[in-house]
Design an enzyme around this catalytic site. Structure first.
Site, PDB file in Angstrom:
ATOM      1  N   GLY A  11       0.720  -1.235   0.164  1.00 46.97           N
ATOM      2  CA  GLY A  11      -0.060   0.157   0.166  1.00 46.97           C
ATOM      3  C   GLY A  11       0.958   1.246   0.043  1.00 46.97           C
ATOM      4  N   TYR A 152     -16.092   1.471   8.960  1.00 43.89           N
ATOM      5  CA  TYR A 152     -14.758   1.695   8.870  1.00 43.89           C
ATOM      6  C   TYR A 152     -14.347   2.040  10.265  1.00 43.89           C
ATOM      7  CZ  TYR A 152     -10.345   3.773   7.594  1.00 43.89           C
ATOM      8  OH  TYR A 152      -8.887   4.213   7.971  1.00 43.89           O
TER       9      TYR A 152
END
Length: 187
Positions: A11, A152
């Site tokens: 990432g 989230y």
């Protein structure tokens, strides 16, 4: 030379963290499941650069898979874990909260359990500014984080609370930065 696990190593943040650790002569074990939330080709591009170093090894795995995580700890003496693996995206978490629960909570728990069992004392968890939810703006860092507005942020809060428990119960040295919007080259 320290051996450090960097989850989410393909990432944007994970790549740069792994790169900086390697530059400081650490051995990095990168873990990433190369999911398609962000472009997998960009993740593979980042990995190519990391794999040029003899101090980097890559494991394609999902941290929500306890057996896979435990196998990595069993095969290596791990000095620290930097958990940058996460399912990101507030809106997407409303559509599929289960994948957020698996990665952000269960994955963090798996890593913490292995740190406890294998005597790895340093743990860093990437969290989020989304925890500040309904706080009055401008909010303060020590403001309430008990009103997450989406799965989230709720799962990131859950991961933070697990970290506190493992610090309290087992003496793990825990650091938790709460990132805001991150950007830069190859991001």
């Amino acid at each position: 030379m320290n051996t450090i696990i960097v989850t989410g190593c393909a990432g944007f943040i994970g790549y740069k963290v792994a790169d900086q650790l390697i530059a400081k002569n650490n051995k990095v074990i990168g873990i990433d499941n190369i999911n398609d939330y962000y472009d997998p080709e960009l993740k593979k591009w980042r990995l190519k650069f990391l794999q040029n170093s003899n101090n980097f090894s890559f494991v394609k795995a999902d941290i929500s898979d306890y057996a896979a995580v435990r196998e990595i700890f069993t095969a290596n003496k791990i000095d620290a874990v930097i958990n940058l693996a996460a399912r990101a995206g507030v809106r997407a978490s409303v559509l599929d909260p289960w994948v957020y629960l698996d990665t952000n909570v269960k994955g963090t728990l798996n890593l913490l359990e292995c740190c406890k069992d294998f005597n790895t004392k340093k743990f860093v968890l990437a969290s989020t500014s989304s925890l500040y939810g309904f706080n009055k703006m401008p909010f303060k860092e020590d403001g309430c984080t008990d009103t997450p507005l989406a799965p989230y942020s709720a799962t990131k809060k859950g991961a933070e609370v697990l970290c506190y428990s493992y610090h309290y119960l087992f003496g793990l040295d825990i650091s938790i930065p709460r990132y805001f919007t991150v950007y830069g080259p190859a991001g």
